[in-house]
Design a protein around this motif. Structure first.
Motif, PDB file in Angstrom:
ATOM      1  N   LEU A 194      73.427   8.017  38.474  1.00 41.47           N
ATOM      2  CA  LEU A 194      72.584   8.665  37.473  1.00 41.47           C
ATOM      3  C   LEU A 194      72.259  10.060  37.976  1.00 41.47           C
ATOM      4  O   LEU A 194      71.769  10.232  39.105  1.00 41.47           O
ATOM      5  CB  LEU A 194      71.290   7.885  37.247  1.00 41.47           C
ATOM      6  CG  LEU A 194      70.362   8.447  36.154  1.00 41.47           C
ATOM      7  CD1 LEU A 194      70.995   8.255  34.767  1.00 41.47           C
ATOM      8  CD2 LEU A 194      68.990   7.776  36.204  1.00 41.47           C
ATOM      9  N   LEU A 195      72.551  11.061  37.154  1.00 42.79           N
ATOM     10  CA  LEU A 195      72.274  12.448  37.499  1.00 42.79           C
ATOM     11  C   LEU A 195      71.148  12.986  36.622  1.00 42.79           C
ATOM     12  O   LEU A 195      71.067  12.664  35.432  1.00 42.79           O
ATOM     13  CB  LEU A 195      73.509  13.326  37.302  1.00 42.79           C
ATOM     14  CG  LEU A 195      74.726  12.981  38.155  1.00 42.79           C
ATOM     15  CD1 LEU A 195      75.868  12.524  37.270  1.00 42.79           C
ATOM     16  CD2 LEU A 195      75.162  14.174  38.985  1.00 42.79           C
ATOM     17  N   LYS A 196      70.318  13.808  37.206  1.00 40.95           N
ATOM     18  CA  LYS A 196      69.275  14.509  36.475  1.00 40.95           C
ATOM     19  C   LYS A 196      69.736  15.944  36.253  1.00 40.95           C
ATOM     20  O   LYS A 196      69.995  16.673  37.214  1.00 40.95           O
ATOM     21  CB  LYS A 196      67.954  14.502  37.251  1.00 40.95           C
ATOM     22  CG  LYS A 196      66.788  15.094  36.486  1.00 40.95           C
ATOM     23  CD  LYS A 196      65.504  15.011  37.305  1.00 40.95           C
ATOM     24  CE  LYS A 196      64.296  15.444  36.463  1.00 40.95           C
ATOM     25  NZ  LYS A 196      64.414  16.843  35.978  1.00 40.95           N
ATOM     26  N   VAL A 256      71.945  14.058  41.844  1.00 43.59           N
ATOM     27  CA  VAL A 256      72.043  12.604  41.833  1.00 43.59           C
ATOM     28  C   VAL A 256      70.670  12.011  42.164  1.00 43.59           C
ATOM     29  O   VAL A 256      70.099  12.305  43.216  1.00 43.59           O
ATOM     30  CB  VAL A 256      73.094  12.109  42.847  1.00 43.59           C
ATOM     31  CG1 VAL A 256      73.164  10.585  42.842  1.00 43.59           C
ATOM     32  CG2 VAL A 256      74.464  12.713  42.539  1.00 43.59           C
ATOM     33  N   VAL A 257      70.144  11.189  41.248  1.00 38.44           N
ATOM     34  CA  VAL A 257      68.835  10.558  41.486  1.00 38.44           C
ATOM     35  C   VAL A 257      68.967   9.061  41.755  1.00 38.44           C
ATOM     36  O   VAL A 257      68.008   8.421  42.202  1.00 38.44           O
ATOM     37  CB  VAL A 257      67.868  10.811  40.304  1.00 38.44           C
ATOM     38  CG1 VAL A 257      67.508  12.293  40.220  1.00 38.44           C
ATOM     39  CG2 VAL A 257      68.454  10.325  38.982  1.00 38.44           C
ATOM     40  N   ALA A 258      70.134   8.494  41.486  1.00 41.77           N
ATOM     41  CA  ALA A 258      70.391   7.093  41.809  1.00 41.77           C
ATOM     42  C   ALA A 258      71.894   6.911  41.940  1.00 41.77           C
ATOM     43  O   ALA A 258      72.667   7.522  41.193  1.00 41.77           O
ATOM     44  CB  ALA A 258      69.828   6.155  40.740  1.00 41.77           C
ATOM     45  N   ALA A 276      70.737  17.113  28.026  1.00 43.33           N
ATOM     46  CA  ALA A 276      69.949  15.893  28.205  1.00 43.33           C
ATOM     47  C   ALA A 276      69.262  15.937  29.557  1.00 43.33           C
ATOM     48  O   ALA A 276      69.699  16.656  30.467  1.00 43.33           O
ATOM     49  CB  ALA A 276      70.848  14.658  28.112  1.00 43.33           C
ATOM     50  N   SER A 277      68.204  15.157  29.693  1.00 38.93           N
ATOM     51  CA  SER A 277      67.497  15.127  30.968  1.00 38.93           C
ATOM     52  C   SER A 277      68.306  14.394  32.031  1.00 38.93           C
ATOM     53  O   SER A 277      68.223  14.726  33.221  1.00 38.93           O
ATOM     54  CB  SER A 277      66.128  14.460  30.800  1.00 38.93           C
ATOM     55  OG  SER A 277      66.276  13.113  30.345  1.00 38.93           O
ATOM     56  N   HIS A 278      69.082  13.371  31.643  1.00 39.71           N
ATOM     57  CA  HIS A 278      69.858  12.567  32.580  1.00 39.71           C
ATOM     58  C   HIS A 278      71.193  12.194  31.952  1.00 39.71           C
ATOM     59  O   HIS A 278      71.344  12.178  30.717  1.00 39.71           O
ATOM     60  CB  HIS A 278      69.120  11.268  32.941  1.00 39.71           C
ATOM     61  CG  HIS A 278      67.793  11.465  33.607  1.00 39.71           C
ATOM     62  ND1 HIS A 278      66.662  11.811  32.907  1.00 39.71           N
ATOM     63  CD2 HIS A 278      67.419  11.353  34.928  1.00 39.71           C
ATOM     64  CE1 HIS A 278      65.640  11.911  33.751  1.00 39.71           C
ATOM     65  NE2 HIS A 278      66.068  11.625  34.974  1.00 39.71           N
ATOM     66  N   ILE A 279      72.145  11.836  32.807  1.00 42.51           N
ATOM     67  CA  ILE A 279      73.447  11.361  32.339  1.00 42.51           C
ATOM     68  C   ILE A 279      73.975  10.318  33.328  1.00 42.51           C
ATOM     69  O   ILE A 279      73.914  10.508  34.550  1.00 42.51           O
ATOM     70  CB  ILE A 279      74.456  12.529  32.174  1.00 42.51           C
ATOM     71  CG1 ILE A 279      75.837  12.032  31.757  1.00 42.51           C
ATOM     72  CG2 ILE A 279      74.543  13.353  33.445  1.00 42.51           C
ATOM     73  CD1 ILE A 279      75.913  11.502  30.364  1.00 42.51           C
ATOM     74  N   LEU A 280      74.460   9.208  32.793  1.00 42.96           N
ATOM     75  CA  LEU A 280      75.053   8.137  33.590  1.00 42.96           C
ATOM     76  C   LEU A 280      76.554   8.382  33.691  1.00 42.96           C
ATOM     77  O   LEU A 280      77.212   8.663  32.683  1.00 42.96           O
ATOM     78  CB  LEU A 280      74.783   6.787  32.919  1.00 42.96           C
ATOM     79  CG  LEU A 280      75.066   5.516  33.722  1.00 42.96           C
ATOM     80  CD1 LEU A 280      73.999   5.310  34.783  1.00 42.96           C
ATOM     81  CD2 LEU A 280      75.097   4.315  32.777  1.00 42.96           C
ATOM     82  N   MET A 281      77.113   8.278  34.900  1.00 39.87           N
ATOM     83  CA  MET A 281      78.541   8.500  35.096  1.00 39.87           C
ATOM     84  C   MET A 281      79.119   7.441  36.013  1.00 39.87           C
ATOM     85  O   MET A 281      78.394   6.783  36.764  1.00 39.87           O
ATOM     86  CB  MET A 281      78.811   9.895  35.674  1.00 39.87           C
ATOM     87  CG  MET A 281      78.504  11.028  34.729  1.00 39.87           C
ATOM     88  SD  MET A 281      79.004  12.628  35.405  1.00 39.87           S
ATOM     89  CE  MET A 281      78.520  13.702  34.055  1.00 39.87           C
TER      90      MET A 281
END
Length: 367
Positions: A36-38, A82-84, A103-108
């Protein structure tokens, strides 16, 4: 993730790239192999409006699906942390540059992980252009500097196109032309192309622009000459000419085709600076317009030169360009930084309606 993460997203109406709306949802729990990226900051230019204008035709809407009919995620270039992480080789706290939604975050789902970065190999992106799926580690980027992030976000995606376009034209010997006619000459990608073409023997690069932007274009110093749109019919129609179209203006294209006639060697469509959709060729003399797609030339040069040589050549050219932008007098670009989604919405509306001020570069910080 120890607690649910709320994701704020800005979506764009496909029928009107200037119309945006906010959405809010919750990030799912990370699965093995995901991160998860911020999103921290990103640039906004007329190029982003082009992504929206060609969203369906060029599959730009497909990179970050919204699941909503009529709305898409306008892609932007910027930086995220990267926050997680549940992916080996990607650590929390690492900073990456690349292609993100607003967006505030994006899942990759990282794949092809290397010291330089990774590719997002999420299933919906596997059949999309790989150049947009690549994310670079800032710690491994020889051109990256924290104090120059705005230049990187504003210019690198445009300069990639500019550098590859100049290379494509040279690779094809200008299609037999001795003059390049570049529309929307005040746009960053257009003058980046002109910068890369400086010093080419036997070639004249002419920038087409409006009266409003003429002084700016002439002050850049990277065009051999400058002409107004109103004066196209005064240009020498006997010179073999390749038209490089950044404007996407159908009426302008028709005027150029009719004026140059058999002297028009090639019509290269690069973008739509003012949100004009690409249309099929009109009933006009000369060659049919051909769309330039930078990733195709990148793939060719990776094969011709090898990735290491390609990266070295591009990085050197980009460094020269950044140095020019930094030292230019008069100033080529003033960075204007806005805070939050409201600022992004205002800039997008202005870019869609007017194309923006060529002397300004917009960065948005989400913080």
């Amino acid at each position: 993730m120890s607690a649910p993460v709320t994701i704020h997203r800005l979506v764009t109406a496909k029928s009107d790239p200037g119309h945006t709306e906010m959405r809010t949802d919750t990030a799912p729990e990370l699965e093995a192999g995901e991160i998860l990226l911020k999103v921290d900051s990103f640039s906004l230019t007329a190029n982003n409006i082009t992504y929206a204008a060609f969203g369906d035709a060029m599959q730009y809407w497909n990179f970050f699906p919204t699941g909503e009919d009529g709305f898409g995620h306008m892609p932007v270039w910027g930086f995220a942390d990267v926050v997680a992480s549940r992916t080996r080789g990607i650590e929390v706290g690492e900073r990456f540059y690349g292609y993100f939604p607003i967006a505030s975050h994006i899942l990759m789902r990282p794949g092809r992980i290397s010291p330089r970065g990774f590719y997002d190999v999420s299933e919906h992106r596997l059949d999309l252009v790989s150049a947009y799926n690549q994310y670079g580690r800032c710690s491994a980027d020889e051109v990256y500097r924290p104090d120059r992030e705005a230049f990187q976000a504003l210019f690198r995606p445009l300069f990639v196109t500019a550098y590859m376009l100049a290379d494509y034209l040279a690779d094809n010997d200008w299609f037999g032309a001795r003059q390049l006619l570049i529309s929307s000459a005040s746009s960053k990608t257009a003058y980046g192309t002109a910068f890369c073409l400086q010093g080419e023997d036997g070639l004249t690069v002419t920038g087409l622009t409006s009266a409003r932007n003429r002084a700016f274009v002439e002050a850049l110093g990277c065009y051999d000459s400058c002409a107004l749109y109103d004066d196209i019919e005064q240009l020498d129609a006997s010179i073999p000419t390749t038209y490089v179209d950044f404007a996407g203006d159908v009426a302008l294209r028709a005027r150029i085709h009719h004026h140059f006639g058999p002297a028009l060697a090639h019509d290269c469509v690069v973008g739509a600076a003012h949100n004009a959709p690409f249309v099929k060729p009109l009933d006009m003399p000369g060659p049919a317009p051909k769309f330039f797609f930078a990733p195709e030339q990148i793939a060719k040069r990776n094969k011709d030169w090898g990735p290491d040589t390609f990266n070295a050549r591009f990085s050197a050219a980009q460094e020269r360009f950044f140095e020019q932008v930094s030292a230019a007098n008069p100033v080529w670009m003033t960075v204007k930084t806005g805070q939050g989604f409201d600022a992004a919405q205002a800039v997008i509306r202005t870019l869609a309606d007017t194309g923006g001020d060529p002397s300004s570069g917009h960065m948005i910080e989400l913080g």
